[in-house]
Design a protein around this motif. Structure first.
Motif, PDB file in Angstrom:
ATOM      1  N   LEU A  55      -2.291 -19.214 123.450  1.00 27.91           N
ATOM      2  CA  LEU A  55      -1.254 -19.510 122.459  1.00 27.91           C
ATOM      3  C   LEU A  55      -1.174 -21.007 122.185  1.00 27.91           C
ATOM      4  N   LEU A  56      -1.278 -21.821 123.227  1.00 29.23           N
ATOM      5  CA  LEU A  56      -1.236 -23.274 123.048  1.00 29.23           C
ATOM      6  C   LEU A  56      -2.425 -23.754 122.222  1.00 29.23           C
ATOM      7  N   GLU A  57      -3.594 -23.218 122.502  1.00 31.02           N
ATOM      8  CA  GLU A  57      -4.774 -23.600 121.728  1.00 31.02           C
ATOM      9  C   GLU A  57      -4.645 -23.165 120.280  1.00 31.02           C
ATOM     10  N   VAL A 108       0.793  -6.355 111.208  1.00 33.64           N
ATOM     11  CA  VAL A 108       1.085  -6.737 112.587  1.00 33.64           C
ATOM     12  C   VAL A 108       0.056  -6.062 113.469  1.00 33.64           C
ATOM     13  N   LYS A 109      -0.625  -6.876 114.276  1.00 34.19           N
ATOM     14  CA  LYS A 109      -1.634  -6.340 115.189  1.00 34.19           C
ATOM     15  C   LYS A 109      -1.624  -7.199 116.443  1.00 34.19           C
ATOM     16  N   GLU A 110      -1.368  -6.569 117.580  1.00 33.57           N
ATOM     17  CA  GLU A 110      -1.371  -7.247 118.874  1.00 33.57           C
ATOM     18  C   GLU A 110      -0.513  -8.503 118.873  1.00 33.57           C
ATOM     19  N   ASN A 111       0.743  -8.383 118.494  1.00 31.33           N
ATOM     20  CA  ASN A 111       1.728  -9.467 118.478  1.00 31.33           C
ATOM     21  C   ASN A 111       1.378 -10.599 117.520  1.00 31.33           C
ATOM     22  N   LEU A 112       0.572 -10.328 116.523  1.00 19.87           N
ATOM     23  CA  LEU A 112       0.222 -11.328 115.521  1.00 19.87           C
ATOM     24  C   LEU A 112       0.593 -10.789 114.145  1.00 19.87           C
ATOM     25  N   LEU A 113       1.537 -11.465 113.485  1.00 20.41           N
ATOM     26  CA  LEU A 113       1.952 -11.105 112.135  1.00 20.41           C
ATOM     27  C   LEU A 113       1.118 -11.930 111.164  1.00 20.41           C
ATOM     28  N   THR A 114       0.405 -11.262 110.274  1.00 18.56           N
ATOM     29  CA  THR A 114      -0.424 -11.929 109.287  1.00 18.56           C
ATOM     30  C   THR A 114       0.106 -11.605 107.901  1.00 18.56           C
ATOM     31  N   GLU A 125      -3.352 -17.210 103.619  1.00 12.75           N
ATOM     32  CA  GLU A 125      -3.163 -16.371 104.798  1.00 12.75           C
ATOM     33  C   GLU A 125      -2.359 -17.183 105.802  1.00 12.75           C
ATOM     34  N   ARG A 126      -1.226 -16.656 106.206  1.00 14.40           N
ATOM     35  CA  ARG A 126      -0.341 -17.347 107.146  1.00 14.40           C
ATOM     36  C   ARG A 126      -0.145 -16.426 108.338  1.00 14.40           C
ATOM     37  N   ARG A 127      -0.303 -16.968 109.563  1.00 14.78           N
ATOM     38  CA  ARG A 127      -0.187 -16.157 110.783  1.00 14.78           C
ATOM     39  C   ARG A 127       0.974 -16.642 111.633  1.00 14.78           C
ATOM     40  N   PHE A 128       1.666 -15.681 112.250  1.00 17.18           N
ATOM     41  CA  PHE A 128       2.782 -15.970 113.135  1.00 17.18           C
ATOM     42  C   PHE A 128       2.580 -15.187 114.428  1.00 17.18           C
ATOM     43  N   GLN A 129       2.598 -15.871 115.554  1.00 16.60           N
ATOM     44  CA  GLN A 129       2.481 -15.218 116.855  1.00 16.60           C
ATOM     45  C   GLN A 129       3.853 -14.698 117.251  1.00 16.60           C
ATOM     46  N   LEU A 130       3.954 -13.409 117.533  1.00 15.24           N
ATOM     47  CA  LEU A 130       5.221 -12.782 117.891  1.00 15.24           C
ATOM     48  C   LEU A 130       5.306 -12.606 119.402  1.00 15.24           C
ATOM     49  N   ALA A 131       6.504 -12.746 119.938  1.00 16.14           N
ATOM     50  CA  ALA A 131       6.718 -12.502 121.357  1.00 16.14           C
ATOM     51  C   ALA A 131       6.643 -11.005 121.629  1.00 16.14           C
ATOM     52  N   ASP A 132       6.544 -10.665 122.891  1.00 14.16           N
ATOM     53  CA  ASP A 132       6.528  -9.256 123.264  1.00 14.16           C
ATOM     54  C   ASP A 132       7.815  -8.583 122.816  1.00 14.16           C
ATOM     55  N   TYR A 133       7.704  -7.373 122.358  1.00 16.86           N
ATOM     56  CA  TYR A 133       8.815  -6.513 121.943  1.00 16.86           C
ATOM     57  C   TYR A 133       9.500  -6.979 120.658  1.00 16.86           C
ATOM     58  N   VAL A 134       8.901  -7.896 119.904  1.00 16.85           N
ATOM     59  CA  VAL A 134       9.439  -8.292 118.602  1.00 16.85           C
ATOM     60  C   VAL A 134       8.738  -7.444 117.550  1.00 16.85           C
ATOM     61  N   ALA A 176      -1.844 -22.735 118.609  1.00 14.98           N
ATOM     62  CA  ALA A 176      -0.842 -23.592 117.966  1.00 14.98           C
ATOM     63  C   ALA A 176      -1.443 -24.949 117.613  1.00 14.98           C
ATOM     64  N   ALA A 177      -2.294 -25.473 118.471  1.00 17.87           N
ATOM     65  CA  ALA A 177      -2.924 -26.757 118.186  1.00 17.87           C
ATOM     66  C   ALA A 177      -3.856 -26.648 116.980  1.00 17.87           C
ATOM     67  N   ARG A 178      -4.549 -25.519 116.852  1.00 20.43           N
ATOM     68  CA  ARG A 178      -5.444 -25.327 115.706  1.00 20.43           C
ATOM     69  C   ARG A 178      -4.666 -25.155 114.406  1.00 20.43           C
ATOM     70  N   THR A 179      -3.602 -24.359 114.431  1.00 20.63           N
ATOM     71  CA  THR A 179      -2.882 -24.067 113.198  1.00 20.63           C
ATOM     72  C   THR A 179      -2.056 -25.250 112.718  1.00 20.63           C
ATOM     73  N   SER A 180      -1.720 -26.182 113.600  1.00 19.34           N
ATOM     74  CA  SER A 180      -0.948 -27.333 113.154  1.00 19.34           C
ATOM     75  C   SER A 180      -1.787 -28.245 112.276  1.00 19.34           C
ATOM     76  N   GLN A 181      -3.101 -28.083 112.300  1.00 16.42           N
ATOM     77  CA  GLN A 181      -3.985 -28.902 111.490  1.00 16.42           C
ATOM     78  C   GLN A 181      -4.226 -28.290 110.119  1.00 16.42           C
ATOM     79  N   GLU A 182      -3.780 -27.054 109.907  1.00 19.41           N
ATOM     80  CA  GLU A 182      -3.964 -26.402 108.615  1.00 19.41           C
ATOM     81  C   GLU A 182      -3.043 -27.023 107.574  1.00 19.41           C
TER      82      GLU A 182
END
Length: 155
Positions: free
Chosen positions: A22-24, A66-72, A99-108, A26-32
């Motif tokens: 997740l940290l990696e 939504v696939k595997e806690n990733l909202l696209t 295309e915009r991606r959001f990492q979702l926490a468990d059970y969201v 986030a570091a990649r997407t902040s450059q988009e």
């Protein structure tokens, strides 16, 4: 541009692979690029809303998955069907694909999505399973049996 090396985290932490990923990510997407702009807000203790500015997009040109806690959220513009070629003097509305991606926490989970006045509003809710919810444990008042003395055993 800053890059971070998470290799020491992999060497010293066991079972945190997902966190390092997740940290990696986030570091990649902040450059988009920052298009389209969006807001993330909390609307309750376990409720959230993501609003994305998608001016010029029709509901059929937007896709949420939504696939595997990733909202696209994907936007694909269709060809102009009116037959006439447009000549712009100024073009300030960016109607490009995205295309915009959001990492979702468990059970969201995503509960609904609406497109109103050029804003795509996505409602999210954290739904914890019953086993993970806090529960109250009742304290009993029954007395525990006393240890029997030697005199009771002799009788």
């Amino acid at each position: 541009m800053r890059t971070y090396d998470f290799t020491p985290l992999y060497r010293s932490a066991v079972g945190f692979d997902r966190l390092a990923g997740l940290l990696e990510s986030a570091a990649r997407t902040s450059q988009e690029n920052g298009w389209p702009p969006y807001n993330i807000e909390t609307t309750g203790e376990n409720a959230y809303r993501i609003e994305i500015a998608v001016a010029g997009f029709k509901p059929e040109e937007l896709n949420l998955e939504v696939k595997e806690n990733l909202l696209t959220v994907t936007g694909r513009k269709t060809a102009n069907d009116d037959g006439a070629e447009r000549t712009y003097l100024h073009r300030g509305l960016a109607e490009r694909d995205f295309e915009r991606r959001f990492q979702l926490a468990d059970y969201v989970v995503v509960t609904e999505a609406n497109l109103v006045n050029g804003l795509l509003s996505i409602s999210l809710k954290r739904e914890l399973p019953e086993a993970l919810k806090p529960r109250r444990i009742e304290i009993g008042t029954t007395a525990t049996p006393l240890i029997e003395g030697k005199a009771d055993k002799a009788a």
